[in-house]
Every structure is written in structure tokens, then in C-alpha cells.
Design a protein around this motif. Structure first.
Motif, mmCIF file in Angstrom:
data_model
loop_
_atom_site.group_PDB
_atom_site.id
_atom_site.type_symbol
_atom_site.label_atom_id
_atom_site.label_comp_id
_atom_site.label_asym_id
_atom_site.label_seq_id
_atom_site.Cartn_x
_atom_site.Cartn_y
_atom_site.Cartn_z
ATOM 1 N N UNK A 175 46.141 29.661 26.507
ATOM 2 C CA UNK A 175 45.044 29.452 27.390
ATOM 3 C C UNK A 175 45.514 28.349 28.256
ATOM 4 N N UNK A 176 45.947 27.418 27.881
ATOM 5 C CA UNK A 176 46.249 26.373 28.738
ATOM 6 C C UNK A 176 47.457 26.692 29.872
ATOM 7 N N UNK A 177 48.492 27.396 29.155
ATOM 8 C CA UNK A 177 49.443 27.959 30.188
ATOM 9 C C UNK A 177 48.821 29.070 31.177
ATOM 10 N N UNK A 178 47.824 29.695 30.915
ATOM 11 C CA UNK A 178 47.266 30.749 31.733
ATOM 12 C C UNK A 178 46.619 30.086 32.769
ATOM 13 N N UNK A 193 48.061 33.968 51.602
ATOM 14 C CA UNK A 193 46.895 34.733 51.711
ATOM 15 C C UNK A 193 46.561 35.872 50.659
ATOM 16 N N UNK A 194 47.533 35.996 49.583
ATOM 17 C CA UNK A 194 47.254 36.905 48.687
ATOM 18 C C UNK A 194 47.180 36.354 47.102
ATOM 19 N N UNK A 195 46.526 37.084 46.509
ATOM 20 C CA UNK A 195 46.570 36.652 44.871
ATOM 21 C C UNK A 195 47.790 37.422 44.309
ATOM 22 N N UNK A 196 47.834 37.271 42.979
ATOM 23 C CA UNK A 196 48.915 37.854 42.303
ATOM 24 C C UNK A 196 48.578 37.984 40.829
ATOM 25 N N UNK A 197 49.345 38.519 39.827
ATOM 26 C CA UNK A 197 49.118 38.689 38.525
ATOM 27 C C UNK A 197 49.721 37.801 37.743
ATOM 28 N N UNK A 198 49.173 37.009 37.112
ATOM 29 C CA UNK A 198 49.547 35.887 36.297
ATOM 30 C C UNK A 198 49.392 36.439 34.771
ATOM 31 N N UNK A 199 50.609 36.286 34.012
ATOM 32 C CA UNK A 199 50.409 36.563 32.568
ATOM 33 C C UNK A 199 51.187 35.870 31.702
ATOM 34 N N UNK A 200 50.481 35.731 30.453
ATOM 35 C CA UNK A 200 51.406 34.867 29.307
ATOM 36 C C UNK A 200 50.963 35.762 28.058
ATOM 37 N N UNK A 201 51.622 35.071 26.922
ATOM 38 C CA UNK A 201 51.199 35.895 25.571
ATOM 39 C C UNK A 201 51.312 34.661 24.501
ATOM 40 N N UNK A 202 50.609 34.726 23.475
ATOM 41 C CA UNK A 202 50.738 33.990 22.423
ATOM 42 C C UNK A 202 51.905 33.685 21.978
ATOM 43 N N UNK A 203 52.895 34.764 21.875
ATOM 44 C CA UNK A 203 54.333 34.658 21.643
ATOM 45 C C UNK A 203 54.995 33.580 22.464
ATOM 46 N N UNK A 204 55.023 33.817 23.601
ATOM 47 C CA UNK A 204 55.629 33.014 24.585
ATOM 48 C C UNK A 204 55.218 31.483 24.634
#
Length: 397
Positions: A175-178, A193-204
């Protein structure tokens, strides 16, 4: 109780919160405590078979994770619910979800879909194992990530078998990394001016949290084992038993060692060749541990802490949770944040551990009731009162 002013650090930031359990709510809590308008989107009662997964609504965990938010109910499994959601996305800055990766595709709220509605929106996804790869669609929980991320084989006493950490470290860290990724993406959006997709996981997150233990293997090819309460390579560092309990000591370099020997009134140890250097102390740790066990058993924890503090040797008490929040330094830091709850009255939740000098975090409201803000949120999105009532009768909100 006086309610503090809402933080203005993230004022104006609109976050749609689709999360539950711990990792996702931890991410959204950071944003909410710093003033973002976090809108918790929940299924209407009876729609989600796992709606009680996060525990009782008025329970301690929900109070701690979901403060400072507003709530709207929305059935995303219905086409009308998805339409409402996408309308909310038009004016949102961030969407946070922690479904299994395939769920958002089935619901039609994947990043490409959201981007077509609002190119500035940032989607933050937290999963068990990542958005791609052979384990993509597996359900993940904190303890599973602790095991797969290496933590459980470096935790516990040597030879006792794998041990989980006593807190949800993979969940919380993900959660903190996200939240960190979201803040990076927001800053980058100022340029592009654009958004993006941020993703992480419990394993990472769990692997990253192992840090120097993971680096020991990656750099030197050594597999770390369980060290119990002892530090993996520094000594004396860890738990010692006193006449009335336990304390932690931390002796790093040679300066600390000299100060430590003075504090425990054993200057002779500085002349002992077995303990002349950090490497020798580590090599002869069993003998040193036996000597220190006898020394520390002679005085109380309070006496030892006073002596060690006087010689500037790092040391500290080992608290139970009630003792944690009774400590004067913890009270000074404000780690117990008061908030009023309509049903539970005056309660305290865990404060934010990051201090900002001008725009600090604040806890201003308790967990809302499900759908408490549905009407005002949909009205702000352009829905008329009659339309909202029609959606309610249809079971969409």
C-alpha cells in the motif's frame, strides 16, 4: 474534542477507492490523511458475497483504515453501475483497486477504458503477484507473500521452522509503495498532462522489504537464515534479559563497543582478544552472549536503559502495545490520532508517521456508513435527484 482542520497538502485531488482488506486501503489512507477527497465505492448491501471480508463496519480495523473518506454505493456488475462509475472517472485524478488482475477486465474498468474517459486519470492496481506472469490470476494474502518473498525463513529462532511476522508487512508495504507510485505519477502528469497505470504487488513489496537480506543473496550468493533476535552480522545487538524483563541493545562500531563496556562496568572485555573487533565478537558470539546474560540479569530494565543512555549506547525497551502508546515520546509524536465516531464515540486511530511542516496530515472524520455520501457525490457528477432515486430503486446504488 476539537476536530483538527483537514490537511491541504492534497486538497483538490479526487480519488476513487475500490479497495478492501488492507493493502489498497493503506494506500488510500495516506492520500486521505493528507487531504485528498477519497470516495470509497462499495457494493450495495447483499451484492458482494465477500462484503464482510474487512471485518465489522464499526470494528477497530475499519476505523483505522477507512477514516477521512466519503462513501458511495455502486453495483459495478450492472451496466448502469459501470456507467455511473465512468462518469465519476471523468472528474477523478486517481482510481485505486486491489482486485485480482482479471476482475477489472471483466468489469470493464481496466486502464485503457479509464484512459479513454479521462487521459489524466491514474490507475493504481495492487495485486497478490503482479499484473502479468504465470501467477497473475492467483488470489494473494499477506502471509502467502511473506512466505514467497523470503521473510519467513529469516524470521524466528534458528532451527524452529518458518515464522510469519506479527503484522501484515506485505500488505502494508504494498500500500505504501502504491501511494509512492501515485505521487510520482501525479508529479509526472504536471509535465506530460497524462496519467498512467501504476501497479505493484504483495510479492514485489515483500521482496523489496527484505532489502539487505535479499541483497546478500543477489550480490554475494549467500542464503540468509534465521537469526532470532540477534542481528545477522553485528553483535552485541538484539534482545537481552534483565532482572525484570527484556530490552534491546544495539552496539555497532568500535566506539559503541567501548561505550557499552563502560556502561556495563566491564572494561576488561575491551582487552579480550576474542572481542577486539566486530568480526571477532561475531565469531565468538556464543561466549559473549553467555557473559552478557549474567551481566544483564543483575539489574532491572530501567536501570540498564539509564546506564546505556548515559554512555550514548543505542538501547530501548520492548513494549506491549499498551506501553507503546503510554511512552512520552510516542505521545509527543502524536501517533494516536483522536476522532469522533457517531456510534463508538471518541476513539483513537493510528496517526500518519510522516510530518510536514506546513500541511501536516490530519484525521478529521471516522469511517462513513455505506453510501452515506451517495446523493451528494452523484449530484456533483451531474445526476438529478430523480435520477439518483431511480438508480436506488433499481439496486444500482
Amino acid at each position: 474534542m476539537t476536530t483538527p482542520p483537514r490537511s491541504r497538502a492534497l486538497d483538490g485531488l479526487v480519488v476513487l477507492d475500490l479497495t478492501r482488506v488492507r493493502a489498497g486501503p493503506t494506500c488510500c489512507r495516506v492520500l486521505a490523511d493528507f487531504g485528498a477527497d477519497v470516495i470509497k465505492i462499495e457494493a450495495p448491501p447483499g451484492v458482494d458475497p465477500n462484503e464482510n471480508m474487512s471485518g465489522p463496519r464499526h470494528g477497530y480495523d475499519m476505523q483505522n483504515l477507512h477514516r477521512n473518506k466519503r462513501s458511495v454505493t455502486l453495483n459495478l456488475k450492472r451496466p448502469e453501475g459501470r456507467e455511473v462509475f465512468l462518469r465519476l472517472v471523468k472528474n477523478a485524478d486517481v482510481v485505486v483497486e486491489n482486485f485480482r488482475p482479471d476482475v477489472k477486465d471483466r468489469l470493464g474498468i481496466d486502464y485503457e477504458t479509464l484512459r479513454r474517459v479521462n487521459k489524466r486519470v491514474i490507475l493504481a492496481s495492487i495485486s497478490g503477484f503482479g499484473q502479468t506472469g504465470p501467477y497473475r490470476d492467483r488470489a494473494g494474502f499477506d502471509q502467502i507473500a511473506q512466505g514467497m518473498g523470503g521473510l519467513m525463513w529469516v524470521t524466528g529462532l534458528p532451527g524452529q521452522g518458518p515464522v510469519r511476522a506479527g503484522v501484515a508487512v506485505a500488505d502494508s508495504t504494498a500500500g505504501i509503495y502504491a501511494a509512492t507510485g501515485i505521487l510520482v505519477a501525479l508529479q509526472e502528469r504536471e509535465r506530460s498532462g497524462e496519467g498512467q497505470w501504476v501497479h505493484t504487488s504483495l510479492l514485489q513489496a515483500q521482496i523489496a522489504l527484505c532489502d539487505f537480506q535479499a541483497a546478500l543473496y543477489l550480490v554475494d550468493g549467500k542464503v540468509p537464515g534465521q537469526a532470532g533476535n540477534d542481528h545477522p552480522y553485528s553483535t552485541p545487538m538484539g534482545v537481552v534479559e534483565t532482572a525484570d524483563g527484556f530490552i534491546n541493545i544495539g552496539v555497532g562500531g568500535e566506539g559503541h563497543w567501548a561505550s557499552f563496556c563502560r556502561a556495563i562496568e566491564r572494561p576488561d572485555l575491551m582487552q579480550d582478544p576474542d572481542f577486539a573487533t566486530q568480526a571477532e565478537r561475531f565469531r565468538n558470539r556464543p561466549r559473549l552472549r553467555e557473559i552478557l546474560a549474567n551481566v544483564f540479569s543483575q539489574r532491572t530494565s530501567a536501570e540498564w536503559l539509564e546506564r546505556l543512555e548515559r554512555e550514548h549506547v543505542p538501547a530501548g525497551p520492548i513494549y506491549r502495545m499498551d506501553e507503546v502508546f503510554a511512552d512520552p515520546q510516542v505521545q509527543h509524536l502524536g501517533m494516536a490520532a483522536p476522532v469522533h465516531h457517531p456510534a463508538r464515540g471518541e476513539i483513537r486511530v493510528v496517526g500518519q508517521p510522516v510530518a510536514l511542516s506546513r500541511t501536516p496530515a490530519s484525521v478529521v472524520s471516522a469511517v462513513p456508513d455505506p453510501g452515506e455520501h451517495t446523493d451528494e457525490i452523484l449530484a456533483r457528477a451531474g445526476y438529478q435527484a430523480g435520477e439518483i432515486e431511480q438508480l436506488r430503486r433499481a439496486g444500482v446504488v
